[in-house]
Motif scaffolding. Structure first.
Motif, PDB file in Angstrom:
ATOM      1  N   HIS A  79       1.053  -1.070  -0.537  1.00 48.30           N
ATOM      2  CA  HIS A  79       0.033  -0.061   0.506  1.00 48.30           C
ATOM      3  C   HIS A  79       0.646   1.086   0.073  1.00 48.30           C
ATOM      4  O   HIS A  79       1.901   1.285   0.612  1.00 48.30           O
ATOM      5  N   LEU A  81       0.546   4.735   0.744  1.00 48.88           N
ATOM      6  CA  LEU A  81      -0.220   5.735   2.364  1.00 48.88           C
ATOM      7  C   LEU A  81      -0.068   6.897   2.115  1.00 48.88           C
ATOM      8  O   LEU A  81      -0.549   7.963   2.390  1.00 48.88           O
ATOM      9  N   GLN A  88      -9.759   5.296   4.165  1.00 46.02           N
ATOM     10  CA  GLN A  88      -8.738   4.216   3.572  1.00 46.02           C
ATOM     11  C   GLN A  88      -7.834   3.677   5.129  1.00 46.02           C
ATOM     12  O   GLN A  88      -7.028   2.849   5.223  1.00 46.02           O
ATOM     13  N   TRP A  89      -7.170   4.871   5.549  1.00 42.19           N
ATOM     14  CA  TRP A  89      -6.798   5.069   6.929  1.00 42.19           C
ATOM     15  C   TRP A  89      -6.932   4.324   7.696  1.00 42.19           C
ATOM     16  O   TRP A  89      -5.776   3.547   8.167  1.00 42.19           O
ATOM     17  N   LEU A  92      -6.355   0.590   7.921  1.00 42.37           N
ATOM     18  CA  LEU A  92      -4.867   0.389   7.641  1.00 42.37           C
ATOM     19  C   LEU A  92      -5.083   0.502   9.063  1.00 42.37           C
ATOM     20  O   LEU A  92      -3.530   0.004   9.913  1.00 42.37           O
ATOM     21  N   GLN A  95      -3.432  -2.515  11.589  1.00 39.80           N
ATOM     22  CA  GLN A  95      -1.896  -3.043  11.277  1.00 39.80           C
ATOM     23  C   GLN A  95      -0.734  -2.131  12.297  1.00 39.80           C
ATOM     24  O   GLN A  95       0.301  -2.815  11.857  1.00 39.80           O
TER      25      GLN A  95
END
Length: 333
Positions: A79, A81, A88-89, A92, A95
């Motif tokens: 990805h 960023l 979208q953030w 993620l 992780q």
């Protein structure tokens, strides 16, 4: 990006703009992070060190978009960023997590420990209420706290215990990358050792990668596989932890080691730098040159660049005149 790389930055920058003057007509640019390129491998601990004000905490926050980068790119696995929207953030976030410097300021004083640890599970819709409760109990066990902590508030704990709660919250969603921003600097020395050992134990069990940010090289050497040294927003040296500490190539790294009791006393020649980091930007040349005991005319004119590839026998440094091994290494007893 290599399939072996978990996180990589390419010329990452984070600039802040400060206006001054009677009418705020002038603008000053503060380059907190200035063109940083680094990578972190799965399961690896990369230590990031430097004086206060060098930009290391700003770099950690830029990686997680807590401060939006003003230039460059950040890659996490496959990805990119850069430019992600809020949704979208959010996908993620599980992780990549952060452990903050002040465990009291980073925990909501109005919430119990149970609520603090369960909140990320609720936000990311992990399990039902019973499963979340079991997960909270597991997290407390992992960080060495009992179930009697569930209904207590942050102010009822010591600094070390609060940091354990902060670590438990950070690993609640089973991240792959943990960014520790001065995670032990606010703690007593004996408690620091306990928290460091806890982080190492969690890393081994969860196969976590860590970016460990600190100004204390002795702490960083203990926990890190590699060390990156930062000065005025730039990386000036990076290499395997033991080699950086035993044979630093950059004069600034050597100065940091000289400031640590037990490191500097055995150097062949102790040379201390003068002054502190200045917010003023150098017009040209090496940013460290005004404080460097080895600076020459070229240092004031040409900016050194961190080499792209790492040599096998020594760290790589952004220096025109890196210290040779015979001068940088410690005296054999």
């Amino acid at each position: 990006m290599s399939t072996d790389t978990l996180l990589r930055t390419a010329s990452l920058s984070l600039h802040f703009y400060q206006r001054y003057g009677v009418l705020k007509q002038h603008k000053n640019t503060i380059k907190a992070v200035d063109g940083v390129s680094l990578d972190i491998l799965p399961g690896e601990t990369l230590g990031l060190v430097g004086e206060s004000g060098c930009g290391k905490s700003s770099l950690g926050k830029a990686l997680l978009n807590l401060h939006a980068p003003t230039g460059g790119e950040v890659y996490f696995k496959e990805h990119c960023l850069t430019g992600l929207n809020q949704k979208q953030w959010r996908n993620l976030r599980p992780q990549m997590q952060m452990v903050f410097q002040d465990p009291f300021e980073s925990l909501n004083p109005r919430h119990t420990v149970s609520h603090i640890l369960e909140e990320p599970l609720i936000v990311h819709q992990r399990g039902n209420q019973a499963e979340r409760h079991r997960r909270v109990e597991e997290l407390l066990e992992v960080v060495g706290l009992g179930n009697d902590a569930l209904n207590k508030y942050p102010h009822e704990f010591s600094g070390g215990q609060r940091q354990r709660i902060g670590i438990a919250r950070a690993i609640a969603l089973e991240p792959e990358l943990l960014i520790c921003d001065e995670a032990v600097s606010a703690l007593d020395v004996s408690v620091q050792a306990q928290i460091l050992n806890l982080l190492l134990d969690i890393q081994q069990k969860m196969h976590l990668a860590m970016l460990f940010i600190s100004h204390d090289l002795s702490v960083v050497q203990h926990i890190s596989d590699r060390i990156a040294v930062m000065y005025k927003g730039k990386l000036v040296e990076i290499g395997e932890a033991q080699r950086v500490c035993e044979s630093p190539a950059h004069p600034y790294t050597r100065a940091l080691l000289n400031a640590v009791p037990g490191f500097g006393k055995d150097w062949r020649k102790v040379e201390m730098v003068q002054g502190e980091i200045s917010t003023r930007e150098a017009e040209a040349g090496c940013a460290f040159a005004p404080r460097c005991p080895h600076a020459q005319a070229r240092c004031l004119q040409d900016e050194p660049v961190l080499p792209e590839t790492n040599e096998t026998h020594r760290p790589r440094a952004a220096c025109h005149f890196p210290l040779p091994h015979s001068q940088a290494g410690m005296v054999d007893s």
